[in-house]
Write a protein that holds these residues in place. Structure first.
Motif, PDB file in Angstrom:
ATOM      1  N   LEU A   1      -7.194  -2.169   5.730  1.00  0.00           N
ATOM      2  CA  LEU A   1      -7.556  -0.952   5.023  1.00  0.00           C
ATOM      3  C   LEU A   1      -8.571  -0.126   5.810  1.00  0.00           C
ATOM      4  O   LEU A   1      -8.558   1.107   5.751  1.00  0.00           O
TER       5      LEU A   1
ATOM      6  N   GLN B   1      -5.259   2.075  -4.576  1.00  0.00           N
ATOM      7  CA  GLN B   1      -5.070   0.636  -4.455  1.00  0.00           C
ATOM      8  C   GLN B   1      -5.325   0.014  -5.827  1.00  0.00           C
ATOM      9  O   GLN B   1      -6.466  -0.081  -6.261  1.00  0.00           O
TER      10      GLN B   1
ATOM     11  N   ILE C   1      -6.178   7.866   8.597  1.00  0.00           N
ATOM     12  CA  ILE C   1      -6.074   9.012   7.696  1.00  0.00           C
ATOM     13  C   ILE C   1      -7.204  10.007   7.950  1.00  0.00           C
ATOM     14  O   ILE C   1      -7.046  11.220   7.752  1.00  0.00           O
TER      15      ILE C   1
ATOM     16  N   GLU D   1      -0.598   8.367   5.688  1.00  0.00           N
ATOM     17  CA  GLU D   1      -0.809   7.905   7.060  1.00  0.00           C
ATOM     18  C   GLU D   1       0.168   8.576   8.016  1.00  0.00           C
ATOM     19  O   GLU D   1      -0.207   9.011   9.108  1.00  0.00           O
TER      20      GLU D   1
ATOM     21  N   TRP E   1     -13.882   6.050  -0.306  1.00  0.00           N
ATOM     22  CA  TRP E   1     -13.327   5.206  -1.364  1.00  0.00           C
ATOM     23  C   TRP E   1     -14.111   5.419  -2.655  1.00  0.00           C
ATOM     24  O   TRP E   1     -15.331   5.564  -2.640  1.00  0.00           O
TER      25      TRP E   1
ATOM     26  N   SER F   1      -5.494  14.185   0.575  1.00  0.00           N
ATOM     27  CA  SER F   1      -4.661  13.139  -0.010  1.00  0.00           C
ATOM     28  C   SER F   1      -5.488  12.276  -0.949  1.00  0.00           C
ATOM     29  O   SER F   1      -6.705  12.154  -0.798  1.00  0.00           O
TER      30      SER F   1
ATOM     31  N   HIS G   1       0.840  -1.201   0.000  1.00  0.00           N
ATOM     32  CA  HIS G   1       0.000   0.000   0.000  1.00  0.00           C
ATOM     33  C   HIS G   1       0.880   1.258   0.000  1.00  0.00           C
ATOM     34  O   HIS G   1       0.692   2.180   0.807  1.00  0.00           O
TER      35      HIS G   1
ATOM     36  N   THR H   1      -7.800   3.628   6.874  1.00  0.00           N
ATOM     37  CA  THR H   1      -8.710   4.720   6.534  1.00  0.00           C
ATOM     38  C   THR H   1      -9.076   5.530   7.766  1.00  0.00           C
ATOM     39  O   THR H   1      -9.132   6.767   7.728  1.00  0.00           O
TER      40      THR H   1
ATOM     41  N   CYS I   1      -5.001   8.379  -2.329  1.00  0.00           N
ATOM     42  CA  CYS I   1      -4.240   7.132  -2.252  1.00  0.00           C
ATOM     43  C   CYS I   1      -4.888   6.108  -3.177  1.00  0.00           C
ATOM     44  O   CYS I   1      -6.114   6.068  -3.301  1.00  0.00           O
TER      45      CYS I   1
ATOM     46  N   SER J   1     -13.278  10.723   4.478  1.00  0.00           N
ATOM     47  CA  SER J   1     -12.431   9.758   3.783  1.00  0.00           C
ATOM     48  C   SER J   1     -13.352   8.797   3.041  1.00  0.00           C
ATOM     49  O   SER J   1     -14.115   8.047   3.664  1.00  0.00           O
TER      50      SER J   1
ATOM     51  N   ARG K   1      -9.591   4.458  -5.266  1.00  0.00           N
ATOM     52  CA  ARG K   1      -8.842   5.521  -4.613  1.00  0.00           C
ATOM     53  C   ARG K   1      -9.491   5.882  -3.281  1.00  0.00           C
ATOM     54  O   ARG K   1     -10.717   5.912  -3.176  1.00  0.00           O
TER      55      ARG K   1
ATOM     56  N   PHE L   1      -0.270   4.915   0.275  1.00  0.00           N
ATOM     57  CA  PHE L   1      -0.960   5.294   1.498  1.00  0.00           C
ATOM     58  C   PHE L   1       0.013   5.700   2.608  1.00  0.00           C
ATOM     59  O   PHE L   1      -0.398   6.311   3.592  1.00  0.00           O
TER      60      PHE L   1
END
Length: 476
Positions: A190, A396, A197, A19, A369, A392, A12, A194, A394, A367, A404, A15
């Motif tokens: 994950l 995957q 973050i 983090e 996805w 941010s 990851h 999350t 990030c 946050s 993202r 990320f």
């Protein structure tokens, strides 16, 4: 500022910096990243003290630990010279202390004899205390960073161990051991990442509008936050099996998941709702003189609508007075299932941002996805809102698509540009079929077809038509 080495995990990668910065923010620590490479698990950062280093790394999911950096170099001669130049004032503090000295070789290996010779090369430190490989008072470690299949390391570090990370939590919350999950439950690692973050912490209130079996609220509660959630499908919240109130065995539900981890005191409960019909209080829109937000964080993995179309509560057609009255009576029945209507994927993303802008406190985080394709022609544009700042992004990656993690910060009203508030109203996709309302779903399957066609043409060395039987077999 003192230099510290963070031993990251090599996964990851996109990320990890997000983090680290989030951990510094939630701990109230000033941090500077001095050296970072995505192809390496070794990151050098600047921190004010050992106490700050411990506070920051103790809840990290993508690291193994943090070390006070005593020296570094491209080979052992350079490493020894660096240690003698940077850290001689620290040696005497550990002269009589029980210690251990170990080696960490990333993408490389050493024989036991080589390891012993390397450790003995640091004899000039003159540690006279007893060697204890278990329960040592102080631990030192040499780190070797190799390129793939290289005979010698490309870079070396040496440091004193300060603190381990919180990575063990991913095992504690492993879905294989969880009381109640579904096919869409987010991987525990994950989910915890999350929550980090998003700055979940004690004294904060977090909400998940697509909670499913409660994976994200559980992760936030692990870090001390008070949580609640909602879902359009009440069955996922109510669970299966016997009645928890009557003490029957076999009951599996979200509340049981919180009890499993001793987090029930941090769970306010869940309710059936969708984001366009939420009973939660919506405050005044952003841009007013005072923000009335009350959520410290929103954390979610919205449905992508690939396997089935997206829906929200409501009838597909406008109901007359008689039909409305009938629905009102039926909704009181225990077996009543509320009607649902199709929903645009892009509209859903914008609704999430609008909800966040109206309910988050200043500085609160969303946050979320979001799926996207690896093909630039199919990639979805990151949604924006004038009251939310992107912190941010990030990624995957998977085979032909990625997802993202988008993290936003709620701006204070004084930070919001008044000109940006006058946005042109968007025109969303219309229709009644899943593909008509979800451009990602449509392009996902179109891209998959083209991908399979290209792969088959490459393998056979000949052009394949769209109607080819071979292509149909490959796609199946």
């Amino acid at each position: 500022m003192r230099e510290y080495l963070v031993r990251l995990v090599q996964m990851h990668e996109s990320f990890r910096k997000a983090e680290l910065q989030a951990l510094a923010d939630v701990s109230g620590v000033e941090m500077h990243i001095i050296k970072y490479e995505e192809d390496s698990p070794f990151c050098v950062i600047g921190l004010p003290s050992d106490k700050a280093a411990h506070a920051m790394i103790s809840r990290s999911i993508l690291s193994q630990g943090i070390y006070e950096l005593w020296g570094h170099g491209r080979n052992y001669n350079a490493l020894h010279a660096s240690i003698k130049n940077l850290s001689p004032s620290k040696w005497n503090a550990y002269h009589e202390t029980p210690f251990r000295f170990t080696l960490d070789s990333f993408r490389g290996s050493r024989t036991p004899t080589e390891q012993r010779d390397i450790v003995e090369s640091f004899s000039y430190l003159e540690f006279a205390g007893p060697i204890r490989m278990k329960e040592a008072d102080v631990s030192f470690r040499v780190f070797e960073d190799y390129d793939h299949e290289a005979p010698e390391p490309k870079y070396l570090y040496m440091g004193r161990f300060i603190s381990g990370s919180g990575r063990h939590a991913k095992t504690m919350y492993d879905l294989k051991k969880r009381h109640y999950i579904s096919t869409t439950s987010m991987d525990a690692e994950l989910a915890l990442l999350t929550a980090n973050i998003a700055l979940a912490a004690p004294g904060k209130f977090f909400f998940d509008p697509f909670m499913g079996t409660g994976g994200f609220p559980i992760a936030c509660s692990h870090f001390g936050a008070i949580t609640c959630g909602s879902d359009i499908d009440g069955r996922s919240i109510r669970g299966t099996g016997g009645s928890a109130r009557k003490g029957q065995m076999g009951k599996k539900d979200v509340e049981g998941n919180f009890r499993q981890y001793g987090l029930e005191e941090r769970y306010l409960g869940g309710f059936v709702s969708d984001l366009t019909n939420t009973p939660l209080r919506i405050t005044t829109p952003c841009g007013n003189e005072q923000n009335g937000g009350y959520l410290d964080g929103i954390i979610c993995d919205p449905p992508y609508g690939i396997r089935e179309g997206l829906k929200v509560l409501g009838s597909r057609e406008k109901l007359g007075d008689k039909e409305r009255a009938t629905h009102h009576d039926r909704c009181k029945e225990p077996t009543y299932i509320p009607p649902k209507r199709p929903y645009s994927f892009i509209a859903m993303l914008d609704d999430i941002l609008a909800f966040a802008a109206s309910t988050l406190v200043d500085g609160g985080r969303l946050s979320m996805w979001m799926p996207t394709a690896n093909d630039e022609d199919i990639e979805l544009v990151i949604p924006t809102h004038p009251c939310l700042e992107i912190v941010s992004v990030c990624v995957q990656p998977f085979n032909k698509w990625s997802r993202r993690l988008l993290t936003y910060r709620r701006l204070s009203d004084s930070e919001v540009s008044q000109d940006s508030l006058h946005m042109t109203k968007k025109e969303y996709e219309t229709g009644i079929k899943a593909d008509e309302l979800n451009g990602f779903r449509r392009k996902y399957f179109e891209g998959f077809k083209e991908f399979q066609k290209l792969r088959l043409e490459t393998a056979t060395g000949r052009r394949v038509s769209d109607e080819s039987t071979e292509l149909e077999k490959t796609s199946n």
